[in-house]
Design an enzyme around this catalytic site. Structure first.
Site, PDB file in Angstrom:
ATOM      1  N   ASP A  98      -1.554  -0.838   6.051  1.00 60.27           N
ATOM      2  CA  ASP A  98      -1.865  -0.369   7.403  1.00 60.27           C
ATOM      3  C   ASP A  98      -3.333  -0.064   7.622  1.00 60.27           C
ATOM      4  O   ASP A  98      -3.716   0.273   8.736  1.00 60.27           O
ATOM      5  CB  ASP A  98      -1.063   0.901   7.700  1.00 60.27           C
ATOM      6  CG  ASP A  98      -1.619   2.108   6.972  1.00 60.27           C
ATOM      7  OD1 ASP A  98      -1.674   3.202   7.570  1.00 60.27           O
ATOM      8  OD2 ASP A  98      -1.990   1.987   5.789  1.00 60.27           O
TER       9      ASP A  98
ATOM     10  N   ASP B 146       0.854  -1.183   0.000  1.00 61.64           N
ATOM     11  CA  ASP B 146       0.000   0.000   0.000  1.00 61.64           C
ATOM     12  C   ASP B 146       0.894   1.238   0.000  1.00 61.64           C
ATOM     13  O   ASP B 146       2.100   1.145   0.277  1.00 61.64           O
ATOM     14  CB  ASP B 146      -0.886  -0.031   1.242  1.00 61.64           C
ATOM     15  CG  ASP B 146      -1.762   1.202   1.380  1.00 61.64           C
ATOM     16  OD1 ASP B 146      -2.299   1.659   0.365  1.00 61.64           O
ATOM     17  OD2 ASP B 146      -1.891   1.713   2.500  1.00 61.64           O
TER      18      ASP B 146
ATOM     19  N   ASP C 265      -6.679  -2.669   3.271  1.00 64.40           N
ATOM     20  CA  ASP C 265      -5.579  -3.571   2.905  1.00 64.40           C
ATOM     21  C   ASP C 265      -5.791  -4.981   3.440  1.00 64.40           C
ATOM     22  O   ASP C 265      -4.964  -5.863   3.186  1.00 64.40           O
ATOM     23  CB  ASP C 265      -4.248  -3.031   3.452  1.00 64.40           C
ATOM     24  CG  ASP C 265      -3.925  -1.645   2.938  1.00 64.40           C
ATOM     25  OD1 ASP C 265      -4.107  -1.408   1.732  1.00 64.40           O
ATOM     26  OD2 ASP C 265      -3.500  -0.791   3.742  1.00 64.40           O
TER      27      ASP C 265
END
Length: 1224
Positions: A883, A426, A887
């Site tokens: 995080d 990410d 995700d």
């Protein structure tokens, strides 16, 4: 509590919120929710908990259990889990058969090891489950104030709460169950809730009660309170709720804003009253308590195949043994008169040799069972738990700022960390900090803000170094130091210096003036600071800009008593940065009531700030669909104004013709901000007449209280009616900074041979610029954008994308420059086509050929689909790191999921296999711990199979030697202790403490990591090599022992060796051989390894001594065998020494030859470190270090190498031109 002190505002929050937090009024014309059909059968009688004790209303208690077992189910379930393993099931059958006459061993020698191994695993399960039980007890024992009747409340444990109970929850307490909010300490019935345990979000949510239950604000008011709730059945949807509340002969619709979920916390509110709807495992948080997907490492999967091979070998030699026994029984038995062949059983009846052979097959399967390592599973579990403990306690992966250490949330995948091929990351909060800094702004078409973003700094460095000017003169790209020498020459001649600079992360920075650090505010421009904006020509627009920042939000101020300034509980980091910026500009948001916000304005009189009240009339909240939020306020002069902020594409479409005066300039600034890697929002406003607002508000209230599937559409329509004809004010630009050490970490991972993909929901421009900042992209890299053209049909779109992919693949294949690098960039819309079954293989082929892949504007589902494509398409290990809650799918889909405990909450961490506090710790997690764990587990498993083959085959040789009699040469107790005590500790020390090189060397020589992805230590060549070593050792141990002891006297008195002596001598040779072998295998010794290896050998002699001293009823033929038979005889010690050397000589020869003529990377480093060449010859060490990295086209190193090639090419051209001129 009385109502004293509760002041009612003229306007209520319940009349402000629309989309996620609303309060329908009493429904007169609108009907209640239709709750017919399955899924809506819940009936709750408020304040009547006893009514729910009988079916069909017998709901579960509030007792919760997260344990896997209970007292009744532990034994059957735990035993079932253990015997699902093929090896354990085999040994169970062998243990059962050991109770029959066909067994070659005593029942104890078969049952005891199995009981020990299974018992240890079950004890581990019980310990883990006990910890969960203790946590459950703590939760179930929490107390909450509950209505006991007659208007009196008393404390009751959570586990005794029932559906229908009225509870009173006080500030900073958790809600014990899912509740309907009845009233709160606020007059308007609102409360603030922290849901970090549910969704990981730290910002506070606003909940509110129904209008009709507001009078229930004191204990005594519940004396005669009754009501009925009809609602949906228990389900895991956190953000939805459908139900009706029947009270005082009226029916009121309920929605999620009225519900307080279990495990969320009451904040900034003194108390609330609520009625219990869902208890225990019916609550939404428990409905969401799903198990993580089961993941197994590649080594563990391959280990199953090895066990199947060993089973095949076991069955094969058992068949050979049974056939040999049948032949011997038929042809030899009649001649062996001393066995009384005429008076025998079916086990060895010469008249029925086939039946005897079948019985002997069972005997052989039990006898040779030691080929299968019974203690392998439990040893691996112990080793992995200890490895995880070392990961958790690594101080170099501890984040001082947050206090979060690295955490191995599962120990099953430790070795998988050392085999990663592709990292899918990410961006926001992972590569970047998700801590926003207000950096620049554009107001009325004028740009403000002098500070450069990190992306701009990186671009400036590249410009200064000449990267963007490939044809510029050499003089323009030389960088001179103070001595006048060219920097590139020193870089080219001394790579070690370059490495040190990159590792330290001391990249050159553009100079900035020093100023006090203000978190969230890095803006510098004197034109707006310290009241200087009052001198600007468009001061009215600037004033409005600042007020929008200070007013248009849903944050809550909290006074910091130490700094005497305000901290803000904001819904997003961007909103927090806006409020900090407004404060620094002189517009401090200082107070919020149910109906107003108060702004402390320092200008035009800084010494006498003015506190202004802005009444909140309506609030149209932000959502991912709307991409904007608006607030309608009334100032002190009665002027009603709509203040709006949102995405540029949304706001520009809603501007009036007169409001577009600065659109062109603002749009230009927005593009510049995006190129600088900044996140942008556009601010606008609209002035309203009171009559205009009143008419809209009437429609607004109708839509807000509407019930049905079209309610959201009605709200959206009403919002659109208001959010139009706007006037543009300006734009904001905040920087989501790169996390510390991200470029250096990416560089090191690239040198380790890892591929890195970025999957982000951000715009393509922002993602590209972040790619440049962290060196995933670099100038000179050829970008391959795959975009969706404007096509009318899906077929045309797919054809266009396929054509782009095919053309890009051909371009890459035809590229002749070995240093050429390609970067694939694709957005979410295009990706939705590229991931279809008929195109995904083409897309993956192109992506694998590119050095860097960036996927923009992707949804959480697309992240998971891309991860699955890479995992299944390449067949290699994938690691996903993120995080946020978006995700989770990607993290669970990847072979290894890593969660970052960042600003976006803990949901990613809760779904992950490993958690770290910063992206930079991924370098150490993989390159150090991953490398170590892979080699440790691989060597440990190979050694396990080696020692069991070396031991197990000697049983087969002896049986063949004794006419396939089924006789074991070893005492039962020897065999019992072999895997459990005498050889288990050294192999555990190998799996826990082995280090081929130190952690510092792992980081200096990242190419060592590729030993894992290439599987050099657990490929079939190495596995078969260890098996062959075991076969060789078994042959040497058996035949040398037999041939030496068979035909000569063993003792000084002339006695020959009996079977007990031969067995003890042979077993001694095995113990010495396998323990010396593991000592030769180890590269790193501490006192623990020495204690375990040599201590295991000593344990054998201690056991033999104690066993021989036991009663002959227990020790049998081994009575005093060490003291009286073995120890006094030199031949015993000579045989032990000879066989130990002979067995280990081939391995010693092989490793010596390999180190001398074909060394592996770690062999070279070990030799350098052993002879201290790294200290004596720093230049050589630096040179070797610079070579020890994989060729990569991303990262700082690739950028520097490209620069060196560019400079050398320019110098060569200039030198050639100079020679041509001289020739003329």
């Amino acid at each position: 509590m009385s109502r004293v002190g509760r002041t009612r505002g003229k306007l209520r929050w319940s009349n402000l919120y629309t989309f996620s937090c609303i309060r329908p009024n009493v429904l007169e014309t609108e009907g209640p929710h239709s709750l017919q059909g399955p899924g809506f059968s819940r009936v709750v009688y408020c304040n009547q908990p006893r009514a729910h004790r009988k079916t069909p209303l017998k709901y579960p208690s509030n007792y919760i259990s997260t344990t896997k077992y209970n007292i009744v189910s532990f034994l059957p379930k735990a035993i079932f889990e253990q015997f699902r393993r093929v090896a354990n099931f085999y040994f169970l059958l062998a243990a059962i058969l050991s109770l029959t006459p066909v067994t070659p061993f005593s029942a104890v020698s078969m049952i005891a090891p199995l009981a020990f191994v299974v018992g240890l695993s079950m004890a581990k399960e019980a310990l883990e489950d006990w910890r969960r039980f203790i946590q459950d007890v703590k939760v179930n024992s929490r107390k909450v104030s509950t209505h006991k009747g007659e208007g009196k409340f008393g404390y009751k444990p959570w586990q005794r709460i029932q559906v229908g109970d009225v509870v009173k929850v006080e500030k900073d307490q958790f809600f014990p169950a899912d509740l309907l909010l009845l009233s709160s300490s606020y007059e308007d019935g609102i409360c603030y809730v922290e849901t970090v345990n549910l969704d990981g979000e730290t910002n506070l949510k606003v909940k509110r009660s129904l209008e009709v239950t507001l009078p229930l604000d004191d204990d005594v008011t519940f004396k005669d309170f009754t009501g009925t709730i009809r609602c949906e059945d228990p389900n895991p949807n956190l953000y939805t709720f459908v139900g009706n509340f029947e009270y005082d002969r009226q029916t009121y619709a309920l929605d999620p804003s009225h519900i307080l979920l279990r495990d969320s916390k009451l904040r900034n509110t003194s108390y609330i009253y609520g009625v219990v709807i869902f208890t225990g495992h019916d609550s939404k948080v428990m409905q969401n308590a799903t198990k993580s997907p089961s993941k197994r490492s590649r080594i563990e999967k391959k280990m199953d195949y090895i066990i199947y091979i060993l089973f095949t070998i076991l069955v094969l030699i058992s068949l050979i043994s049974s056939i040999g026994f049948a032949v011997k029984t038929k042809f030899g038995m009649p001649k062996w008169w001393y066995l009384q062949p005429d008076d025998t059983t079916s086990l060895y009846d010469p008249k029925r040799p086939s039946l005897a052979g079948i019985f002997h097959l069972v005997t052989a399967l039990i006898l040779y069972g030691y080929l299968i390592p019974i203690s392998l599973y439990v040893s691996i579990e112990v080793v992995k738990v200890l490895q995880a403990m070392f990961i958790n306690q690594d101080i170099k992966m501890y984040d001082d700022e947050t206090g979060n250490p690295a955490q191995a949330r599962t120990s099953n995948l430790n070795e998988e960390l050392g085999q990663v091929d592709t990292i899918l990351s990410d961006k926001t909060g992972t590569l970047t900090c998700n801590q926003m800094d207000f950096l620049k702004c554009s107001i009325a078409g004028v740009p403000y803000g002098m500070v450069s973003s990190e992306v701009e700094i990186a671009a400036a460095e590249l410009m200064a170094n000449g990267h963007d000017e490939p044809d510029s003169e050499t003089s323009n790209v030389h960088i001179h130091d103070s001595s006048g020498h060219d920097k590139w020459e020193s870089v080219g001649s001394d790579h070690g210096v370059m490495e040190i600079k990159l590792e330290s992360g001391n990249a050159p920075k553009i100079g900035k003036a020093q100023k006090p650090v203000i978190k969230g505010f890095s803006f510098e421009d004197d034109r707006l600071m310290n009241g200087n904006w009052l001198k600007e020509p468009r001061r009215d627009s600037i004033l409005l800009f600042f007020r929008i920042l200070a007013i248009c939000h849903t944050a809550i101020p909290e006074l910091n008593e130490q700094s005497h300034s305000f901290n803000y509980e904001a819904e997003s980091p961007d909103e927090g940065a806006f409020l900090v910026a407004a404060r620094e500009f002189g517009f401090e948001f200082c107070k919020r009531t149910q109906s107003s916000v108060f702004i402390r304005e320092r200008y035009p009189s800084p010494r006498h700030p003015i506190e202004r009240e802005f009444k909140i009339l309506s609030l149209l909240e932000f959502s991912s669909k709307r991409k904007r939020m608006s607030v309608i306020v009334q100032d002190e002069h009665g002027q009603i104004t709509l203040l709006c902020k949102g995405a540029d594409s949304i706001i520009f479409d809603r501007l009036s013709k007169q409001g577009r005066a600065h659109e062109e300039d603002t749009n230009k600034h927005l593009n510049e901000y995006a190129e600088a890697g900044l996140r942008t929002l556009v601010l606008a406003y609209r002035k309203l007449e009171e009559s205009e607002y009143s008419a809209w508000n009437s429609e607004y209230n109708k839509a807000k209280t509407a019930i049905g599937s079209d309610r959201e559409a009605l709200l959206e329509h009403v919002a659109d009616l208001m959010e139009k004809d706007l006037t543009l004010v300006g734009a904001t630009a905040v920087e989501d900074k790169l996390q510390e050490g991200v470029p250096q970490c990416i560089d090191k991972l690239a040198q380790a041979g890892l591929k890195i993909w970025v999957l982000t929901g951000d715009k393509m421009e922002t993602a590209i610029n972040i790619g440049y900042a962290c060196s995933l992209l670099r100038p000179g890299m050829k970008r391959v954008p795959i975009t969706l053209t404007n096509t009318d049909t899906e077929k045309a779109a797919k054809e266009s994308i396929l054509m782009q992919i095919t053309a890009a693949s051909q371009m890459i294949n035809l590229e002749k420059d070995p240093h050429a690098a390609f970067a694939l960039i694709i957005d979410g819309d295009t990706l939705s086509y590229a991931l279809k079954d008929d195109m995904k293989r083409h897309f993956l082929g192109l992506a694998v050929d590119c050095a860097s892949v960036i996927c923009c504007r992707v949804s959480p589902k697309q992240k998971a689909l891309v991860t699955r494509l890479v995992k299944e398409g390449t067949g290699k290990t994938t690691l996903a790191i993120g995080d946020g809650a978006n995700d989770v799918g990607m993290i669970q889909e990847a072979d290894i999921g890593v969660g970052i405990s960042g600003v976006e909450g803990m949901q990613a961490v809760m779904s992950s296999d490993f958690s770290i506090a910063q992206f930079r710790f991924l370098e150490r997690l993989l390159v150090v711990h991953g490398h170590w764990c892979y080699k440790r587990i691989a060597q440990m498993i190979c050694y396990f199979f080696y020692k069991n083959i070396a031991f197990g085959l000697t049983l087969f040789y002896f049986e063949a030697y004794t006419g396939f009699s089924g006789q074991s040469v070893y005492d039962d107790w020897y065999m019992l202790l072999f895997n459990v005590i005498l050889t288990s500790l050294p192999v555990i020390s190998l799996g826990v403490f082995e280090q081929d090189v130190s952690s510092e060397v792992c980081l200096q020589f990242p190419a060592l990591y590729q030993q894992g992805p290439r599987n050099l230590f657990f490929d079939w060549y190495r596995i078969c090599g260890w098996m062959a070593n075991g076969l060789y050792s078994s042959l040497i141990i058996f035949f040398l022992t037999i041939n030496i002891l068979d035909h000569q006297a063993f003792c000084a008195r002339g006695q020959t060796a009996d079977m007990a002596t031969v067995g003890a001598t042979m077993f001694t040779c095995i113990i010495w051989t396998v323990n010396c072998q593991i000592a030769l295998t180890m590269s790193h010794f501490t006192w623990i390894q020495h204690l375990f290896v040599w201590g295991s050998i000593c344990n054998w002699y201690i056991f033999l001594l104690l066993y021989g001293m036991a009663s002959p009823l227990l020790s049998g033929n081994s009575y005093h065998i060490l003291i009286e038979v073995l120890a006094p005889v030199p031949m015993y010690w000579i045989v032990t020494l000879l066989i130990t050397i002979t067995c280990n000589l081939p391995y010693l020869t092989h490793i010596s030859f390999q180190r001398s003529y074909n060394p592996m990377d770690h062999h070279v480093i070990q030799e350098i470190k052993y002879y201290k060449k790294d200290v004596e010859d720093q230049i050589m060490w630096s040179r070797e270090s610079s070579k020890a990295r994989q060729k990569t086209k991303i990262g700082f190193t690739a950028r520097v190498e490209a620069k060196i090639r560019q400079l050398k090419g320019k110098l060569q051209k200039k030198y050639s031109a100079f020679n041509v001129q001289m020739g003329k």
